[in-house]
Write an enzyme that holds these catalytic residues in place. Structure first.
Site, PDB file in Angstrom:
ATOM      1  N   THR A  93      12.827  -6.206  -9.947  1.00  0.00           N
ATOM      2  CA  THR A  93      12.405  -7.577 -10.243  1.00  0.00           C
ATOM      3  C   THR A  93      11.089  -7.872  -9.540  1.00  0.00           C
ATOM      4  OG1 THR A  93      14.697  -8.224 -10.467  1.00  0.00           O
ATOM      5  CG2 THR A  93      13.121 -10.011 -10.083  1.00  0.00           C
ATOM      6  N   GLN A 135      -7.884  -0.616   2.904  1.00  0.00           N
ATOM      7  CA  GLN A 135      -8.737  -1.303   3.888  1.00  0.00           C
ATOM      8  C   GLN A 135     -10.023  -1.867   3.282  1.00  0.00           C
ATOM      9  OE1 GLN A 135      -8.062  -2.224   6.898  1.00  0.00           O
ATOM     10  NE2 GLN A 135      -6.194  -1.056   7.299  1.00  0.00           N
ATOM     11  N   SER A 191      -3.262  -3.565  -0.963  1.00  0.00           N
ATOM     12  CA  SER A 191      -2.172  -4.289  -0.321  1.00  0.00           C
ATOM     13  C   SER A 191      -2.657  -5.671   0.111  1.00  0.00           C
ATOM     14  CB  SER A 191      -1.734  -3.476   0.906  1.00  0.00           C
ATOM     15  OG  SER A 191      -0.704  -4.136   1.582  1.00  0.00           O
ATOM     16  N   ASN A 217      -8.858   3.379   8.158  1.00  0.00           N
ATOM     17  CA  ASN A 217      -8.297   2.226   8.876  1.00  0.00           C
ATOM     18  C   ASN A 217      -8.583   2.263  10.376  1.00  0.00           C
ATOM     19  OD1 ASN A 217      -6.389   4.430   8.069  1.00  0.00           O
ATOM     20  ND2 ASN A 217      -5.193   3.566   9.741  1.00  0.00           N
ATOM     21  N   GLY A 231       0.808  -1.216   0.000  1.00  0.00           N
ATOM     22  CA  GLY A 231       0.000   0.000   0.000  1.00  0.00           C
ATOM     23  C   GLY A 231       0.840   1.265   0.000  1.00  0.00           C
ATOM     24  N   CYS A 272       0.539   1.941  12.592  1.00  0.00           N
ATOM     25  CA  CYS A 272       1.629   2.854  12.288  1.00  0.00           C
ATOM     26  C   CYS A 272       1.758   3.943  13.337  1.00  0.00           C
ATOM     27  CB  CYS A 272       1.392   3.483  10.918  1.00  0.00           C
ATOM     28  SG  CYS A 272       0.908   2.276   9.691  1.00  0.00           S
TER      29      CYS A 272
HETATM   30  N1  PLP Z   1      -3.418   2.866   3.677  1.00  0.00           N
HETATM   31  C1  PLP Z   1      -4.180   2.389   4.664  1.00  0.00           C
HETATM   32  C2  PLP Z   1      -5.578   2.899   4.827  1.00  0.00           C
HETATM   33  C3  PLP Z   1      -3.677   1.418   5.544  1.00  0.00           C
HETATM   34  O1  PLP Z   1      -4.459   0.950   6.526  1.00  0.00           O
HETATM   35  C4  PLP Z   1      -2.353   0.957   5.353  1.00  0.00           C
HETATM   36  C5  PLP Z   1      -1.761  -0.021   6.300  1.00  0.00           C
HETATM   37  O2  PLP Z   1      -1.994   0.038   7.493  1.00  0.00           O
HETATM   38  C6  PLP Z   1      -1.596   1.471   4.299  1.00  0.00           C
HETATM   39  C7  PLP Z   1      -2.167   2.422   3.474  1.00  0.00           C
HETATM   40  C8  PLP Z   1      -0.207   1.001   4.038  1.00  0.00           C
HETATM   41  O3  PLP Z   1      -0.190  -0.297   3.466  1.00  0.00           O
HETATM   42  P1  PLP Z   1       1.089  -1.243   3.546  1.00  0.00           P
HETATM   43  O4  PLP Z   1       1.165  -1.755   4.941  1.00  0.00           O
HETATM   44  O5  PLP Z   1       0.840  -2.340   2.572  1.00  0.00           O
HETATM   45  O6  PLP Z   1       2.276  -0.424   3.164  1.00  0.00           O
END
Ligand code: PLP
Length: 383
Positions: free
Chosen positions: A236, A178, A198, A150, A70, A320
Site C-alpha cells: 500500500t 545525497q 530519499s 555521503n 534510499g 550507518c
Molecule cells: N545512499 C546514500 C548515499 C545515503 O547517504 C543513504 C543514507 O544515508 C542511503 C543511500 C540510504 O537512504 P535511506 O536512509 O533513505 O534508506
C-alpha cells in the site's frame, strides 16, 4: 541551544512538509488503489509526488516508483535489473559506495556474481574510465555507482559514464540520495537507467523515497505482491509520505542548488583554528554543504561526544557506520591511513546555517580538539 551540523545523516522536516503530511493523514487516508472517491483523493496525492519528481529532474512521472526510501530503491534497482538480464553475471561498482549498495552486492557476490569494484581516486571521485572499461556489454548486468558521496561530498562525473553506458546498452544505477536538494539532478542530461532518492535528506519525511526507472531499461519488480505502482512494487502506497515528499521537492526546487560559500568560509576558519586540520576531497567537485575534515591525532569518536555535550551534532562518517570501530572504507579507498580515517569528522550544513552557531562551533572544535589531542599525546600537544 543545539547546532545541528549533520544534514547528510538526516534533516529536520520543513514545517510545510509536516503540515502536508498531517493534512494527508486526516483528509487523504484512503487506499490509493481503491476505485472510490477516498481512493481517488489518495491516488491524486501520490501522483502529485511523481509529477513533482518528474518536473524537478526533467523526466516523466511514469518513470518514478514510490518506495520506502534510499535503501529500498537501491535494492530494487540492482535486484530488479539483475533479474531482468539473466546470463549477465558481472556488476560494476566503486570502492566508495554507501553500505546499502555494499550490502546488496555482497549478497549477490555470495550467489556467484562477479563484482568489479573500480578504484576511488585520491580526490574521492570514482575513476570513470575504469568504470567504462569494466562494463563489458557481453557480461555486465549493470553498473551501480554513487553519484555524490555521503561522507566526503565528492561528486563524481556521472554524465559521461551514463552516456557511454547507454550507448553500450549497459544499464547504470546512480545512488543520488545525497544529490537531491543540494545540486542539480537533471536526468535529461545524465541518461542513467536507474536513480535512487530519499525524501528525508532534504527536509521531507522519513520512510518515503523513489526509484527512477527510465522507460525501456530492462528491469523487473523487486517487491512482489499487490499491483501498486502499476504493478512495479507491491505494498500500500505511503500517501502521507508522498504528500510530504511532494512538498519537500517543491521547497527544494524553489530554493535551487545550495551555495558552497558558507561551507568554504567555515573550512577556512577551521584550518586556521585547528593546527594540522585538513579537508578531505577538497580538490574534487563537492556537495556544497559537506565538509569532511581530518584532525590528526584526535580520535573522532571522543571529539564527537565532546562536541555533542556542548550542543553540536556532527558525524564521524555516515550515520550507518556510527558505532563501528572500523575506519571508514570510503576514506581508506581514497588512500587515507587508518589513523587519519579515525580522526575524520563530517560536518554537513543545511540550506540556511546560523552564522553565530558556526562561530560557536569553530571555537568549540578548537578547544575540544586540543584537549582530545592532549589526552592521547600529553607531552607534545598542549595548545
Ligand atoms: N545512499 C546514500 C548515499 C545515503 O547517504 C543513504 C543514507 O544515508 C542511503 C543511500 C540510504 O537512504 P535511506 O536512509 O533513505 O534508506
Amino acid at each position: 541551544m543545539r547546532t545541528y551540523l549533520d544534514w547528510n545523516a538526516t534533516t529536520p522536516p520543513h514545517r510545510e512538509v509536516v503540515e502536508a503530511v498531517s493534512r494527508a493523514m486526516l483528509e487523504a487516508w484512503g487506499n490509493s488503489s481503491s476505485l472510490h472517491e477516498e481512493g481517488r483523493v489518495a491516488r491524486d496525492l501520490a501522483q502529485g509526488a511523481r509529477q513533482a519528481l518528474a518536473g524537478w529532474t526533467r523526466t516523466r512521472a511514469i518513470e518514478w516508483i514510490l518506495t520506502s526510501g534510499g535503501t529500498e530503491s537501491i535494492h530494487a534497482a540492482i535486484h530488479g535489473c539483475v533479474a531482468a538480464r539473466p546470463g549477465k553475471r558481472r556488476i560494476v561498482t566503486s570502492a566508495g559506495e554507501h553500505s546499502s549498495t555494499i550490502g546488496v552486492l555482497a549478497g549477490l557476490e555470495h550467489q556467484g556474481f562477479e563484482i568489479v569494484r573500480i578504484p576511488t581516486r585520491e580526490d574521492g571521485t570514482w575513476d570513470d574510465e575504469a568504470a567504462i572499461v569494466a562494463c563489458d556489454p557481453q557480461v555486465t548486468a549493470l553498473a551501480s555507482l554513487i553519484w555524490a558521496n555521503n561522507e566526503t561530498g565528492a561528486v563524481s562525473g556521472a554524465g559521461t559514464v551514463a552516456s557511454v553506458l547507454r550507448e553500450r546498452k549497459v544499464p547504470l544505477h546512480l545512488d543520488a540520495v545525497q544529490c537531491f536538494g543540494k545540486i542539480e539532478v537533471d536526468l535529461s542530461r545524465v541518461p542513467a537507467g536507474f536513480v535512487s532518492m530519499s525524501a528525508h535528506k532534504f527536509q521531507g519525511p522519513k520512510g518515503i523515497g523513489a526509484l527512477f526507472v527510465r522507460q525501456g531499461t530492462p528491469w523487473s519488480r523487486w517487491i512482489q505482491g499487490g499491483n501498486q505502482e502499476r504493478s512495479r512494487r507491491g505494498g500500500t502506497v505511503n500517501v502521507p509520505g508522498a504528500a510530504g515528499l511532494a512538498r519537500a521537492v517543491g521547497l527544494a526546487s524553489d530554493r535551487g542548488s545550495m551555495d558552497p560559500r558558507v561551507r568554504d568560509e567555515l573550512e577556512r576558519r577551521l584550518v586556521e583554528a585547528v593546527p594540522g586540520l585538513f579537508v578531505v576531497a577538497h580538490r574534487a567537485e563537492r556537495l556544497p554543504n559537506t565538509s569532511c575534515v581530518v584532525i590528526p591525532g584526535c580520535d573522532s569518536s571522543t571529539l564527537l561526544d565532546r562536541l555533542d555535550a556542548r550542543g553540536f551534532a556532527v558525524s564521524s562518517g555516515s550515520a550507518c557506520t556510527t558505532g563501528s570501530a572500523e575506519p571508514s572504507h570510503v576514506l581508506l579507498a581514497m588512500g587515507l591511513r587508518p589513523e587519519e580515517a579515525h580522526a575524520a569528522i563530517r560536518i554537513s550544513l543545511g540550506p540556511d546555517p546560523d552564522p553565530s552557531g558556526l562561530d560557536r562551533f569553530t571555537a568549540a572544535i578548537r578547544e575540544e580538539a586540543a584537549s582530545v589531542r592532549s589526552l592521547s599525546n600529553p607531552s607534545t600537544l598542549s595548545e
